[in-house]
Scaffold this motif. Structure first.
Motif: not given
Length: 296
Positions: A139-158
């Motif tokens: 539904d979107v082409d681009l996501a602007l996201t964030y995480d924290y160095n103390l709470a890293p967010a895993p990125v899906d392999r897709t």
């Protein structure tokens, strides 16, 4: 498969109705219907089905629409490779958190309008978990996201994530709460162990940071308020209702004081995220290039 018909299917997946596809591409609704019927015959599968007075994609239609995005992007890349003078054209759909939209995306809009008027942006504000879901559903082409160095967010392999910028965060407290607290982040948090705490309501990354640092000071934070708006977090702090994390590089309202966090530092990290293999689509590639050029 006819590429023009694939484009119609892709637009139907994006827009949701044949009438909107027809309006977007400047054709009649009956033309859209006839061409999609021809595409169904070409692939030997039913691609759309009735849903009341509208239509929707079948599972086969959704799968082919996903392939169509990649196929059409590859064709566009080939066209540009053979004709470097060609101008990227299309609408890039963006889901992002407010700070990244203001800090990364808005600065490029004037340049985009002046130099690439055929590339348009469609912007929706969303927290990272929501933006990831919108990417997954195409539904979107681009996501602007964030995480924290103390709470890293895993990125899906897709998905593919490109780092944009990072910024330190501090603990926001009432201005008259306490003089400077010496020591590291745990010592700062320990001074407010008996206060109520404020965290985000739709994304848990900052709560993970709060709980992580609090655990270093050997206490469990009493989280009583949840707010997405940084302005509202500050208002809650001024009202004496709690303390919470705030960006260290942005001004605060009167009545709020920022206490630095070190050892460990709390740092927000922002990313531009796309579905794997889609970043080469010329309009999206252009936006990613402009985002990368914005000063960190």
């Amino acid at each position: 498969m006819d590429l023009r018909r694939l484009r119609l299917l892709r637009e139907l997946a994006r827009l949701g109705s044949m009438r909107e596809v027809a309006d977007e591409l400047g054709v009649t609704t009956s033309t859209v219907s006839q061409q999609l019927a021809a595409l169904s015959r070409e692939v030997g599968a039913t691609l759309i089905e009735p849903q009341g007075r509208r239509v929707r994609l079948t599972p086969a239609g959704r799968r082919l629409a996903e392939h169509a995005v990649t196929i059409l992007a590859a064709v566009e890349m080939a066209r540009l490779d053979l004709d470097p003078r060609a101008e990227p054209a299309g609408t890039v759909r963006v889901a992002g958190f407010a700070t990244a939209v203001r800090r990364s995306l808005l600065p490029v809009t004037a340049d985009l309008a002046a130099r690439h008027p055929q590339v348009r942006l469609r912007i929706h504000e969303h927290e990272p978990a929501e933006a990831f879901a919108l990417l997954a559903s195409d539904d979107v082409d681009l996501a602007l996201t964030y995480d924290y160095n103390l709470a890293p967010a895993p990125v899906d392999r897709t998905l593919e994530a490109i780092p944009l910028w990072s910024a330190p965060w501090s603990l926001g407290v009432p201005a008259d709460a306490v003089p400077d607290v010496p020591g590291n982040a745990a010592a700062v948090f320990d001074r407010f162990r008996d206060r109520s705490w404020i965290v985000n309501s739709r994304y848990t990354a900052d709560e993970v940071v709060v709980r992580t640092i609090a655990s270093m000071a050997d206490f469990e934070p009493r989280i009583e308020h949840r707010a997405d708006s940084l302005e509202l977090v500050q208002d809650l702090i001024v009202a004496g209702l709690g303390v919470g994390l705030l960006p260290a590089d942005q001004p605060t309202v009167p009545g709020v004081r920022l206490l630095p966090l070190t050892g460990p530092e709390a740092r927000l990290r922002s990313y531009a995220v796309t579905r794997r293999g889609r970043a080469g689509w010329p309009p999206l590639a252009l936006i990613l290039e402009l985002l990368a050029a914005v000063p960190a």
